[in-house]
Motif scaffolding. Structure first.
Motif, PDB file in Angstrom:
ATOM      1  N   VAL A 228       0.816  -1.214   0.000  1.00  0.00           N
ATOM      2  CA  VAL A 228       0.000   0.000   0.000  1.00  0.00           C
ATOM      3  C   VAL A 228       0.849   1.264   0.000  1.00  0.00           C
ATOM      4  O   VAL A 228       0.509   2.264  -0.642  1.00  0.00           O
ATOM      5  CB  VAL A 228      -0.958  -0.015   1.212  1.00  0.00           C
ATOM      6  CG1 VAL A 228      -1.562   1.354   1.467  1.00  0.00           C
ATOM      7  CG2 VAL A 228      -2.067  -1.037   0.979  1.00  0.00           C
ATOM      8  N   LEU A 229       1.967   1.234   0.722  1.00  0.00           N
ATOM      9  CA  LEU A 229       2.757   2.452   0.862  1.00  0.00           C
ATOM     10  C   LEU A 229       3.289   2.946  -0.484  1.00  0.00           C
ATOM     11  O   LEU A 229       3.577   4.130  -0.643  1.00  0.00           O
ATOM     12  CB  LEU A 229       3.912   2.243   1.834  1.00  0.00           C
ATOM     13  CG  LEU A 229       4.522   3.530   2.405  1.00  0.00           C
ATOM     14  CD1 LEU A 229       3.506   4.305   3.228  1.00  0.00           C
ATOM     15  CD2 LEU A 229       5.758   3.233   3.244  1.00  0.00           C
ATOM     16  N   ALA A 230       3.412   2.048  -1.454  1.00  0.00           N
ATOM     17  CA  ALA A 230       3.844   2.472  -2.785  1.00  0.00           C
ATOM     18  C   ALA A 230       2.865   3.483  -3.372  1.00  0.00           C
ATOM     19  O   ALA A 230       3.268   4.384  -4.123  1.00  0.00           O
ATOM     20  CB  ALA A 230       3.973   1.264  -3.710  1.00  0.00           C
ATOM     21  N   GLY A 231       1.586   3.349  -3.030  1.00  0.00           N
ATOM     22  CA  GLY A 231       0.607   4.333  -3.486  1.00  0.00           C
ATOM     23  C   GLY A 231       0.832   5.683  -2.848  1.00  0.00           C
ATOM     24  O   GLY A 231       0.774   6.724  -3.517  1.00  0.00           O
ATOM     25  N   TYR A 232       1.125   5.687  -1.551  1.00  0.00           N
ATOM     26  CA  TYR A 232       1.376   6.960  -0.883  1.00  0.00           C
ATOM     27  C   TYR A 232       2.665   7.600  -1.379  1.00  0.00           C
ATOM     28  O   TYR A 232       2.784   8.832  -1.404  1.00  0.00           O
ATOM     29  CB  TYR A 232       1.440   6.764   0.631  1.00  0.00           C
ATOM     30  CG  TYR A 232       1.604   8.067   1.373  1.00  0.00           C
ATOM     31  CD1 TYR A 232       0.591   9.023   1.352  1.00  0.00           C
ATOM     32  CD2 TYR A 232       2.775   8.363   2.061  1.00  0.00           C
ATOM     33  CE1 TYR A 232       0.733  10.237   2.015  1.00  0.00           C
ATOM     34  CE2 TYR A 232       2.927   9.568   2.722  1.00  0.00           C
ATOM     35  CZ  TYR A 232       1.907  10.497   2.690  1.00  0.00           C
ATOM     36  OH  TYR A 232       2.057  11.702   3.328  1.00  0.00           O
ATOM     37  N   ALA A 233       3.629   6.789  -1.800  1.00  0.00           N
ATOM     38  CA  ALA A 233       4.874   7.343  -2.347  1.00  0.00           C
ATOM     39  C   ALA A 233       4.588   8.211  -3.568  1.00  0.00           C
ATOM     40  O   ALA A 233       5.302   9.193  -3.819  1.00  0.00           O
ATOM     41  CB  ALA A 233       5.838   6.218  -2.712  1.00  0.00           C
ATOM     42  N   LEU A 234       3.563   7.875  -4.337  1.00  0.00           N
ATOM     43  CA  LEU A 234       3.190   8.707  -5.482  1.00  0.00           C
ATOM     44  C   LEU A 234       2.715  10.087  -5.021  1.00  0.00           C
ATOM     45  O   LEU A 234       2.987  11.106  -5.658  1.00  0.00           O
ATOM     46  CB  LEU A 234       2.088   8.021  -6.295  1.00  0.00           C
ATOM     47  CG  LEU A 234       2.473   6.719  -6.997  1.00  0.00           C
ATOM     48  CD1 LEU A 234       1.227   6.022  -7.524  1.00  0.00           C
ATOM     49  CD2 LEU A 234       3.442   7.009  -8.155  1.00  0.00           C
ATOM     50  N   LEU A 262      -6.373   0.965  -3.260  1.00  0.00           N
ATOM     51  CA  LEU A 262      -5.681   1.618  -2.154  1.00  0.00           C
ATOM     52  C   LEU A 262      -6.671   2.075  -1.089  1.00  0.00           C
ATOM     53  O   LEU A 262      -7.844   2.326  -1.381  1.00  0.00           O
ATOM     54  CB  LEU A 262      -4.889   2.820  -2.673  1.00  0.00           C
ATOM     55  CG  LEU A 262      -3.699   2.493  -3.582  1.00  0.00           C
ATOM     56  CD1 LEU A 262      -3.130   3.762  -4.201  1.00  0.00           C
ATOM     57  CD2 LEU A 262      -2.619   1.758  -2.799  1.00  0.00           C
ATOM     58  N   PRO A 263      -6.212   2.194   0.156  1.00  0.00           N
ATOM     59  CA  PRO A 263      -7.107   2.659   1.229  1.00  0.00           C
ATOM     60  C   PRO A 263      -7.663   4.045   0.942  1.00  0.00           C
ATOM     61  O   PRO A 263      -7.044   4.855   0.235  1.00  0.00           O
ATOM     62  CB  PRO A 263      -6.194   2.674   2.461  1.00  0.00           C
ATOM     63  CG  PRO A 263      -5.088   1.732   2.148  1.00  0.00           C
ATOM     64  CD  PRO A 263      -4.878   1.829   0.668  1.00  0.00           C
ATOM     65  N   SER A 264      -8.795   4.325   1.544  1.00  0.00           N
ATOM     66  CA  SER A 264      -9.466   5.606   1.301  1.00  0.00           C
ATOM     67  C   SER A 264      -8.590   6.791   1.685  1.00  0.00           C
ATOM     68  O   SER A 264      -8.622   7.823   1.016  1.00  0.00           O
ATOM     69  CB  SER A 264     -10.787   5.664   2.087  1.00  0.00           C
ATOM     70  OG  SER A 264     -11.676   4.684   1.640  1.00  0.00           O
ATOM     71  N   ARG A 265      -7.828   6.673   2.779  1.00  0.00           N
ATOM     72  CA  ARG A 265      -7.015   7.819   3.209  1.00  0.00           C
ATOM     73  C   ARG A 265      -5.974   8.179   2.155  1.00  0.00           C
ATOM     74  O   ARG A 265      -5.775   9.354   1.842  1.00  0.00           O
ATOM     75  CB  ARG A 265      -6.337   7.560   4.544  1.00  0.00           C
ATOM     76  CG  ARG A 265      -5.460   8.739   4.967  1.00  0.00           C
ATOM     77  CD  ARG A 265      -5.097   8.748   6.419  1.00  0.00           C
ATOM     78  NE  ARG A 265      -4.256   9.904   6.725  1.00  0.00           N
ATOM     79  CZ  ARG A 265      -4.708  11.128   6.968  1.00  0.00           C
ATOM     80  NH1 ARG A 265      -6.007  11.375   6.941  1.00  0.00           N
ATOM     81  NH2 ARG A 265      -3.883  12.123   7.235  1.00  0.00           N
ATOM     82  N   ILE A 266      -5.304   7.171   1.605  1.00  0.00           N
ATOM     83  CA  ILE A 266      -4.298   7.462   0.579  1.00  0.00           C
ATOM     84  C   ILE A 266      -4.958   8.083  -0.643  1.00  0.00           C
ATOM     85  O   ILE A 266      -4.451   9.068  -1.203  1.00  0.00           O
ATOM     86  CB  ILE A 266      -3.526   6.188   0.199  1.00  0.00           C
ATOM     87  CG1 ILE A 266      -2.647   5.748   1.379  1.00  0.00           C
ATOM     88  CG2 ILE A 266      -2.668   6.423  -1.048  1.00  0.00           C
ATOM     89  CD1 ILE A 266      -1.858   4.489   1.132  1.00  0.00           C
ATOM     90  N   ARG A 267      -6.095   7.552  -1.050  1.00  0.00           N
ATOM     91  CA  ARG A 267      -6.787   8.123  -2.214  1.00  0.00           C
ATOM     92  C   ARG A 267      -7.268   9.547  -1.921  1.00  0.00           C
ATOM     93  O   ARG A 267      -7.242  10.413  -2.789  1.00  0.00           O
ATOM     94  CB  ARG A 267      -7.964   7.235  -2.616  1.00  0.00           C
ATOM     95  CG  ARG A 267      -7.524   5.944  -3.313  1.00  0.00           C
ATOM     96  CD  ARG A 267      -8.709   5.130  -3.773  1.00  0.00           C
ATOM     97  NE  ARG A 267      -9.359   4.458  -2.660  1.00  0.00           N
ATOM     98  CZ  ARG A 267     -10.668   4.246  -2.551  1.00  0.00           C
ATOM     99  NH1 ARG A 267     -11.495   4.716  -3.479  1.00  0.00           N
ATOM    100  NH2 ARG A 267     -11.164   3.603  -1.509  1.00  0.00           N
ATOM    101  N   LEU A 269      -5.807  11.722   0.206  1.00  0.00           N
ATOM    102  CA  LEU A 269      -4.627  12.593   0.164  1.00  0.00           C
ATOM    103  C   LEU A 269      -4.189  12.831  -1.284  1.00  0.00           C
ATOM    104  O   LEU A 269      -3.751  13.933  -1.636  1.00  0.00           O
ATOM    105  CB  LEU A 269      -3.486  11.965   0.965  1.00  0.00           C
ATOM    106  CG  LEU A 269      -3.735  11.843   2.473  1.00  0.00           C
ATOM    107  CD1 LEU A 269      -2.611  11.033   3.125  1.00  0.00           C
ATOM    108  CD2 LEU A 269      -3.837  13.215   3.125  1.00  0.00           C
ATOM    109  N   ALA A 270      -4.322  11.800  -2.110  1.00  0.00           N
ATOM    110  CA  ALA A 270      -3.968  11.957  -3.526  1.00  0.00           C
ATOM    111  C   ALA A 270      -4.930  12.918  -4.223  1.00  0.00           C
ATOM    112  O   ALA A 270      -4.510  13.726  -5.072  1.00  0.00           O
ATOM    113  CB  ALA A 270      -3.984  10.596  -4.220  1.00  0.00           C
ATOM    114  N   ALA A 271      -6.211  12.851  -3.876  1.00  0.00           N
ATOM    115  CA  ALA A 271      -7.181  13.771  -4.475  1.00  0.00           C
ATOM    116  C   ALA A 271      -6.876  15.215  -4.072  1.00  0.00           C
ATOM    117  O   ALA A 271      -7.022  16.141  -4.881  1.00  0.00           O
ATOM    118  CB  ALA A 271      -8.598  13.389  -4.059  1.00  0.00           C
ATOM    119  N   GLN A 272      -6.447  15.417  -2.829  1.00  0.00           N
ATOM    120  CA  GLN A 272      -6.028  16.758  -2.411  1.00  0.00           C
ATOM    121  C   GLN A 272      -4.856  17.252  -3.247  1.00  0.00           C
ATOM    122  O   GLN A 272      -4.828  18.409  -3.690  1.00  0.00           O
ATOM    123  CB  GLN A 272      -5.615  16.747  -0.935  1.00  0.00           C
ATOM    124  CG  GLN A 272      -6.755  16.695   0.045  1.00  0.00           C
ATOM    125  CD  GLN A 272      -6.293  16.836   1.487  1.00  0.00           C
ATOM    126  OE1 GLN A 272      -7.102  17.114   2.358  1.00  0.00           O
ATOM    127  NE2 GLN A 272      -5.019  16.657   1.762  1.00  0.00           N
TER     128      GLN A 272
END
Length: 435
Positions: A228-234, A262-267, A269-272
């Protein structure tokens, strides 16, 4: 010979006339002098990015004027993830007079350099660590991580990075001696430490090293079975492109991090981050849609596991990012009012957060022509700017200095100018980065 800014000036004049606005009236809307706007329209003077944003918003150009003001000759270099390092030693040097250094070194390089002569120590590796040892380290390290993040709000990165790097190393090494369940949890926590190190390194101004640490976080998480953390790395990589003012890459990276797996929180933060990219491009509609999506996703708190990814000091992160985006959308008065509301929710101990968004608020009011108010908001922030030594804050501080510099005879500006000039110099990266 046509001036490089001629296309912008021609489009500005065309849109102004179509809107039925005089130069005097537009001058009042964007808080730039009529003489300066005239020079910009005639291609004699290039527009600043802030002027382009203000004109774009005033004339409803939907990013067209911003696009014409963006240099196209030299593109922003792509931000790619550093490659994985299979075998490495971590070498850290602590100087008694302040400067520290860190760098990954391959094991073969260590032997060739004769580093064996240095003082070294390690566990004897005689057997696996007991479950009690692993559980104890997890509990202590989780508690420390929360304290370190709070401390990171009030001190400069160089004071925290050595202990955070050492803690990351300890978790990584202990995981190799633990049972599979404890190993996964140790690596997961180590990945959060490494990700936080990456953020603090970015605060020193070293983008390359920040990305290196973000990739180390991804590697540690993956070694424990967490992809999952690979998504947050983006999302983290998109922050680098955001501060380069590269809207296209920021949006592209943020969209990649919004995969449904990916978890909702990562998505969220990505939307922000996507919204911030659209704001750079002047696309109001896309920005607001991304913010709405972020609010929905971040409202889901059921998938939060372990230490919080992203800021833990923003009670309403979407509201704060909305204020941030409105500055880049050329709507500074709305931005200032939104940031007013959000900053009252931030605790007084969150100095780094107060400074980051406080400088942004001062910039908003300065762009709105409220110079006295902007100076009054800026002055109490300067001690915090000195304390946290943030390269990202310095970026906005330089923008604020440029806006205030148009009012050199204004008494509050004259009073702040010497200290602002010192604090807005580009931050030199500290030496806690990979060599």
């Amino acid at each position: 010979m046509p001036h490089p800014s001629a296309p912008f000036g021609e489009e500005l004049r065309k849109r102004r006339l179509e809107a039925g606005l005089s130069l005097t009236y537009l001058s009042g809307l964007v808080h730039y002098s009529k003489a300066q706007l005239s020079k910009v329209e005639r291609g004699i003077k290039a527009p600043s990015r802030d002027l382009a944003r203000l004109c774009d918003a005033a004339l409803g150009a939907d990013g067209a004027l911003i696009a014409l003001s963006t240099p196209t000759a030299v593109g922003s270099p792509a931000v790619s993830a550093p490659g994985r390092v299979e075998e490495e030693n971590w070498m850290m040097q602590l100087s008694p007079d302040g400067p520290n250094s860190f760098g990954p070194v391959g094991r073969r390089e260590v032997m060739n350099a004769g580093v064996a002569s240095l003082m070294t120590w390690r566990s004897d590796g005689s057997g696996p660590a007991s479950p009690a040892v692993g559980a104890g380290m997890l509990e202590a390290s989780r508690s420390l991580f929360t304290h370190y993040r709070r401390l990171g709000q009030t001190v400069e990165p160089g004071l925290l990075l050595p202990v955070l790097i050492a803690q990351t190393h300890t978790l990584r090494e202990l995981s190799a001696q633990s049972d599979s369940s404890t190993r996964r949890r140790l690596l997961a926590l180590g990945s959060r430490y490494a990700e936080y190190v990456g953020w603090l390194v970015q605060e020193t101004g070293d983008e390359r090293a920040a990305l290196w640490w973000t990739q180390r976080a991804v590697d540690l998480a993956a070694a424990g079975g967490d992809q999952v953390l690979a998504g947050y790395a983006l999302v983290r990589r998109a922050l680098v492109t955001l501060y380069r003012e590269d809207a296209e890459q920021t949006i592209a990276l943020a969209r990649r991090a919004q995969s449904g797996v990916l978890p909702s929180r990562i998505r969220g933060l990505a939307a922000q981050r996507e919204a911030q990219g659209h704001a750079l491009a002047g696309d109001v509609g896309a920005c607001l849609r991304a913010l709405d999506r972020a609010r929905t996703l971040l409202a889901d708190r059921n998938d939060v596991d372990g230490p919080v990814l992203g800021s833990m000091h923003l009670p309403d992160s979407v509201g704060m990012v909305t204020g941030w985006c409105l500055v880049d959308l050329g709507r500074p008065r709305e931005a200032g009012e939104e940031l007013d509301r959000q900053l009252t929710l931030v605790g007084p101990d969150a100095v780094r957060t107060q400074v980051r968004y406080g400088v942004r608020r001062a910039l908003a009011y300065a762009c709105a022509g409220e110079i006295d108010h902007a100076c009054a908001l800026t002055e109490p922030l300067l001690d915090g700017v000195t304390a946290v030594r943030s390269a990202t804050v310095t970026t906005d501080l330089r923008r604020l200095v440029r806006v205030l510099g148009r009012y050199p005879d204004h008494p509050p500006v004259r009073r702040l100018a010497p200290r602002l000039g010192t604090l807005s110099r580009p931050t030199t990266p500290l030496e806690e980065s990979p060599s």
